[in-house]
Design a protein around this motif. Structure first.
Motif, PDB file in Angstrom:
ATOM      1  N   ALA A   1     -79.092 105.203 -46.273  1.00 51.14           N
ATOM      2  CA  ALA A   1     -78.853 106.159 -45.190  1.00 51.14           C
ATOM      3  C   ALA A   1     -78.502 105.447 -43.888  1.00 51.14           C
ATOM      4  CB  ALA A   1     -80.086 107.044 -44.994  1.00 51.14           C
ATOM      5  N   ARG A   2     -79.264 104.400 -43.538  1.00 54.62           N
ATOM      6  CA  ARG A   2     -78.968 103.669 -42.309  1.00 54.62           C
ATOM      7  C   ARG A   2     -77.645 102.925 -42.416  1.00 54.62           C
ATOM      8  NH1 ARG A   2     -84.029 100.576 -39.711  1.00 54.62           N
ATOM      9  NH2 ARG A   2     -82.369 100.178 -38.191  1.00 54.62           N
ATOM     10  N   TYR A   3     -77.345 102.435 -43.597  1.00 57.12           N
ATOM     11  CA  TYR A   3     -76.066 101.749 -43.813  1.00 57.12           C
ATOM     12  C   TYR A   3     -74.902 102.717 -43.612  1.00 57.12           C
ATOM     13  CZ  TYR A   3     -72.169  99.647 -46.331  1.00 57.12           C
ATOM     14  OH  TYR A   3     -70.926  99.175 -46.673  1.00 57.12           O
TER      15      TYR A   3
ATOM     16  N   ARG B   1     -79.308 107.761 -59.898  1.00 55.22           N
ATOM     17  CA  ARG B   1     -80.311 106.796 -59.487  1.00 55.22           C
ATOM     18  C   ARG B   1     -79.603 105.723 -58.668  1.00 55.22           C
ATOM     19  NH1 ARG B   1     -82.288 110.564 -61.302  1.00 55.22           N
ATOM     20  NH2 ARG B   1     -83.987 110.777 -62.819  1.00 55.22           N
ATOM     21  N   LEU B   2     -80.258 105.268 -57.594  1.00 54.29           N
ATOM     22  CA  LEU B   2     -79.636 104.305 -56.690  1.00 54.29           C
ATOM     23  C   LEU B   2     -80.160 102.895 -56.931  1.00 54.29           C
ATOM     24  CD1 LEU B   2     -79.887 106.354 -53.367  1.00 54.29           C
ATOM     25  CD2 LEU B   2     -77.956 106.246 -54.965  1.00 54.29           C
ATOM     26  N   ARG B   3     -79.324 101.918 -56.582  1.00 56.75           N
ATOM     27  CA  ARG B   3     -79.724 100.513 -56.673  1.00 56.75           C
ATOM     28  C   ARG B   3     -80.506 100.076 -55.436  1.00 56.75           C
ATOM     29  NH1 ARG B   3     -76.937  97.852 -60.729  1.00 56.75           N
ATOM     30  NH2 ARG B   3     -75.060  98.897 -61.514  1.00 56.75           N
ATOM     31  N   VAL B   4     -80.457 100.846 -54.371  1.00 53.11           N
ATOM     32  CA  VAL B   4     -81.134 100.509 -53.114  1.00 53.11           C
ATOM     33  C   VAL B   4     -81.957 101.714 -52.673  1.00 53.11           C
ATOM     34  CG1 VAL B   4     -79.344  98.883 -52.392  1.00 53.11           C
ATOM     35  CG2 VAL B   4     -79.182 101.288 -51.715  1.00 53.11           C
TER      36      VAL B   4
ATOM     37  N   LEU C   1     -78.397 114.136 -47.257  1.00 49.63           N
ATOM     38  CA  LEU C   1     -77.164 114.262 -48.036  1.00 49.63           C
ATOM     39  C   LEU C   1     -77.237 113.432 -49.324  1.00 49.63           C
ATOM     40  CD1 LEU C   1     -74.552 114.069 -45.134  1.00 49.63           C
ATOM     41  CD2 LEU C   1     -75.084 116.079 -46.521  1.00 49.63           C
ATOM     42  N   ILE C   2     -77.821 112.243 -49.226  1.00 51.40           N
ATOM     43  CA  ILE C   2     -77.983 111.398 -50.405  1.00 51.40           C
ATOM     44  C   ILE C   2     -78.896 112.085 -51.415  1.00 51.40           C
ATOM     45  CG2 ILE C   2     -78.961 109.227 -51.253  1.00 51.40           C
ATOM     46  CD1 ILE C   2     -78.103 108.029 -48.485  1.00 51.40           C
ATOM     47  N   ASP C   3     -79.992 112.641 -50.927  1.00 51.57           N
ATOM     48  CA  ASP C   3     -80.919 113.342 -51.815  1.00 51.57           C
ATOM     49  C   ASP C   3     -80.237 114.527 -52.486  1.00 51.57           C
ATOM     50  OD1 ASP C   3     -83.767 113.733 -52.756  1.00 51.57           O
ATOM     51  OD2 ASP C   3     -83.427 115.666 -51.790  1.00 51.57           O
ATOM     52  N   GLN C   4     -79.431 115.257 -51.725  1.00 50.53           N
ATOM     53  CA  GLN C   4     -78.695 116.392 -52.278  1.00 50.53           C
ATOM     54  C   GLN C   4     -77.773 115.932 -53.401  1.00 50.53           C
ATOM     55  OE1 GLN C   4     -76.328 118.658 -49.409  1.00 50.53           O
ATOM     56  NE2 GLN C   4     -74.780 119.078 -50.962  1.00 50.53           N
ATOM     57  N   LEU C   5     -77.063 114.832 -53.165  1.00 56.02           N
ATOM     58  CA  LEU C   5     -76.123 114.329 -54.162  1.00 56.02           C
ATOM     59  C   LEU C   5     -76.847 113.821 -55.401  1.00 56.02           C
ATOM     60  CD1 LEU C   5     -73.146 113.743 -54.765  1.00 56.02           C
ATOM     61  CD2 LEU C   5     -73.448 111.504 -53.699  1.00 56.02           C
TER      62      LEU C   5
ATOM     63  N   VAL D   1     -68.112 111.690 -53.895  1.00 60.65           N
ATOM     64  CA  VAL D   1     -68.375 110.879 -52.698  1.00 60.65           C
ATOM     65  C   VAL D   1     -67.156 110.868 -51.789  1.00 60.65           C
ATOM     66  CG1 VAL D   1     -68.884 108.547 -51.858  1.00 60.65           C
ATOM     67  CG2 VAL D   1     -70.095 109.457 -53.851  1.00 60.65           C
ATOM     68  N   ARG D   2     -65.983 110.728 -52.383  1.00 57.75           N
ATOM     69  CA  ARG D   2     -64.750 110.688 -51.577  1.00 57.75           C
ATOM     70  C   ARG D   2     -64.541 112.002 -50.843  1.00 57.75           C
ATOM     71  NH1 ARG D   2     -61.104 110.360 -48.638  1.00 57.75           N
ATOM     72  NH2 ARG D   2     -59.240 109.022 -48.741  1.00 57.75           N
ATOM     73  N   ALA D   3     -64.883 113.109 -51.483  1.00 53.49           N
ATOM     74  CA  ALA D   3     -64.743 114.418 -50.836  1.00 53.49           C
ATOM     75  C   ALA D   3     -65.665 114.518 -49.629  1.00 53.49           C
ATOM     76  CB  ALA D   3     -65.048 115.532 -51.836  1.00 53.49           C
ATOM     77  N   GLY D   4     -66.874 113.963 -49.746  1.00 55.47           N
ATOM     78  CA  GLY D   4     -67.798 113.976 -48.620  1.00 55.47           C
ATOM     79  C   GLY D   4     -67.268 113.176 -47.450  1.00 55.47           C
ATOM     80  N   PHE D   5     -66.765 111.974 -47.724  1.00 54.90           N
ATOM     81  CA  PHE D   5     -66.191 111.156 -46.660  1.00 54.90           C
ATOM     82  C   PHE D   5     -64.972 111.830 -46.033  1.00 54.90           C
ATOM     83  CE2 PHE D   5     -68.276 107.317 -48.653  1.00 54.90           C
ATOM     84  CZ  PHE D   5     -69.104 107.071 -47.566  1.00 54.90           C
ATOM     85  N   GLN D   6     -64.147 112.460 -46.867  1.00 53.26           N
ATOM     86  CA  GLN D   6     -62.955 113.116 -46.342  1.00 53.26           C
ATOM     87  C   GLN D   6     -63.325 114.277 -45.433  1.00 53.26           C
ATOM     88  OE1 GLN D   6     -59.700 111.908 -46.973  1.00 53.26           O
ATOM     89  NE2 GLN D   6     -59.421 113.191 -45.147  1.00 53.26           N
ATOM     90  N   ALA D   7     -64.359 115.013 -45.813  1.00 58.49           N
ATOM     91  CA  ALA D   7     -64.804 116.134 -44.975  1.00 58.49           C
ATOM     92  C   ALA D   7     -65.253 115.628 -43.609  1.00 58.49           C
ATOM     93  CB  ALA D   7     -65.929 116.896 -45.667  1.00 58.49           C
ATOM     94  N   TYR D   8     -66.011 114.534 -43.601  1.00 61.55           N
ATOM     95  CA  TYR D   8     -66.436 113.955 -42.322  1.00 61.55           C
ATOM     96  C   TYR D   8     -65.217 113.497 -41.524  1.00 61.55           C
ATOM     97  CZ  TYR D   8     -68.201 110.717 -38.874  1.00 61.55           C
ATOM     98  OH  TYR D   8     -68.444 110.071 -37.685  1.00 61.55           O
TER      99      TYR D   8
END
Length: 203
Positions: free
Chosen positions: A157-159, A148-151, A137-141, A85-92
């Motif tokens: 995605a909107r968040y 599995r997600l809690r939300v 991107l979430i689906d890919q991850l 996740v951190r790598a994704g944020f860093q890329a952005y």
């Protein structure tokens, strides 16, 4: 002038429009300036885009794709979910740092669309694109790491779209300092906390 497929010509004109809008501002951008930047005739421009709405929508979609592409490439599974996740944020974030004018243009496009009733749907489309991109991107991850997600995906995605939108605007206003890395770490920890500890049905 060499002939090329219409889709490729539209891409060329869209990229030229992004450069001109970034340099001159959306209001002052003309079709002639875009055609000149792309080294094509006005007739070619009007063949590819029959309205300014169509051009603006293509610009919005292309700019979004620029950011999404670098994040998607960075989201390869690492040893930990946090690292991925951190790598994704860093890329952005690296894309924001490298192309601040392009990101500034996204806010200008939003204001431009909202102030014109005939363009207002494009502002909505812009933010729907952000949500759709994050959902993909979430689906890919989730698929690559069997998460599995809690939300619900749509909520997360909107968040994420709202959070990165706000962080980017903060950076454009405040500039670079040493605090952004800690902020990205905080956001990463929060997102990782939204992943269920025990596998279960996907929301």
């Amino acid at each position: 002038m060499a002939r090329m497929p219409s889709a490729e010509r539209r891409r060329q004109l869209t990229e030229a429009a992004i450069r001109v809008m970034t340099r001159d501002g959306v209001d002052r951008t003309t079709t002639r300036a875009i055609a000149t930047e792309a080294d094509v005739s006005l007739s070619v421009f009007h063949y590819c885009f029959d309205s300014k709405q169509a051009l603006v929508e293509s610009v919005i979609t292309t700019i979004t794709d620029h950011s999404v592409t670098v994040v998607r490439q960075a989201l390869r599974p690492r040893s930990t979910l946090e690292g991925t996740v951190r790598a994704g944020f860093q890329a952005y974030w690296d894309h924001v740092l490298a192309h601040p004018d392009e990101h500034m243009l996204t806010y200008e496009l939003t204001q431009y669309a909202l102030r014109r009733p005939e363009f207002a749907h494009l502002a909505r489309r812009q933010y729907e694109l952000y949500g759709d991109a994050y959902a993909q991107l979430i689906d890919q991850l989730c698929r690559s790491m069997d998460l599995r997600l809690r939300v619900p995906v749509s909520v997360l995605a909107r968040y994420l779209a709202a959070m990165t939108d706000g962080l980017t605007l903060n950076y454009l206003v405040l500039g670079e300092d040493s605090g952004w890395s800690d902020i990205l770490d905080t956001v990463t920890a929060h997102i990782v906390g939204l992943v269920a500890e025990d596998p279960g049905p996907r929301p």
